[in-house]
Design an enzyme around this catalytic site. Sequence first.
Site, PDB file in Angstrom:
ATOM      1  CD  GLU A 204      65.778  49.164  18.823  1.00 49.47           C
ATOM      2  OE1 GLU A 204      64.794  48.536  18.415  1.00 49.47           O
ATOM      3  OE2 GLU A 204      66.809  48.619  19.287  1.00 49.47           O
ATOM      4  CD  GLU A 333      63.824  48.553  14.642  1.00 49.31           C
ATOM      5  OE1 GLU A 333      63.998  47.593  15.418  1.00 49.31           O
ATOM      6  OE2 GLU A 333      64.684  49.425  14.441  1.00 49.31           O
TER       7      GLU A 333
END
Length: 439
Positions: A204, A333
């Site tokens: 991320e 995710e």
Amino acid sequence: MYLCLVIFFLAFASITLGASVEGRASAPKGFVSSHGRNFVLDGKPHLWEPILMRWLPLLTTQDDVEATFKEMQGAGVKVLRTWGFNAINASELAGALESNLTYYQVWNGTEWTLNSGPQGLQRLDNVIDMAGRYGIKVILTFTNNWVGYGGAELYVNWIAGSGVTHDVFYSNPNIISSYQQYVKVLVNRYKDSPTVFAWELMNEARCLGDLPGRSGCGLDTGLITKWYKQQSDYVRSLDPYHLITTGGEGQFNWDNGTLASDYNYNGQAGEDFDRELRLDNIDFATYHMYPTAWYSALDFPGSNFSMEEWGLGWISQHAEAARSAEKPLILEEFGMPGIDNKTTIYPSWVDKAIETGHRQRVSDLLVSLVQKHQLRRHPRIMPWQFGMLGLTESGGNRLIKYADALIEGASPNDGFAIYKNQTNVWTIFTYGFQLGGRF
């Protein structure tokens, strides 16, 4: 969001494919490669639906690690994603030794010390080795955008010092060199292993982390895209065979007036999904999806904002970008809190993500599961973020770090974990494992 539900979905056409990528050496036997929008293993399409097991190397007993792999194998899991990072400050070392915490790096200055011993990388070795024995491949992430388990913030704090912004991680030459030193340790350790599915540059990546980002960092600077190129080229120089991906959330940088204030579309986050897909050594794309965290202000009684519909659009936009770039795509995710949200919205998102190449929709499966013959046809159940029950170390109760803990034998739960006793949600992902397990 480093404590998160991590889920991947993939679906590709079942056609015979070559195992090499244009301009790259053919992958050795047992190594996964990519061909257009497909993953390929030994000349055949590799169809799979992986799980996140970020807590797996944190377990301290062989019995619990093996029990977890047995459960995954029984469910048809073929690929798992786990953290290849785990760093602490020197001030935490005494507590880590006392609590038996897994750690790979110790920071006490501008250089870190590697822990390759039994409480360090030997635990990761054990996970890689056991994954191979159970026929499961591993996506290994090099660092974290967030402070959790020693991500980018430790590099920034120790090397650049206080008073700087998070985004110097991507531009400071000394930080980049230190990151690459650690990457080299992991790549050289496992580059000959067919158990490794892919290297992931960062979980991320954003202009901001737990530290704030520089104002304007993500707007037309291309900083993170340039960093992805630099690091993917570096990893490729060390390893000519394994796949490489970003680990990013998939934010866009669109010049679109209606989305000018939307963090996920206006470039402010720092990513540029469309450009990153076209980097030579980024072999497949990743994106994440947490609408309840990202758009909580829009979700209130009487609003016309739909988390489900937004998610369907986010999935479609990334699918179109991947089609344009002719590269594989993973929704690696996503999450929503609450069992009702999971049972009503997840099937819709899963259907959208895997609709290519699969005939029976997950939502149809959930309806038909009340019929006994369907229960016989689809007997195995496995969720993601994979939640494991029956862990025994420390009597099944152990504080690991932060809010991560084993409680009454249950693996850490960040609010997104799904356990075997949550039957309907578990079934959604078991079905995906069965579809993806045939290659």
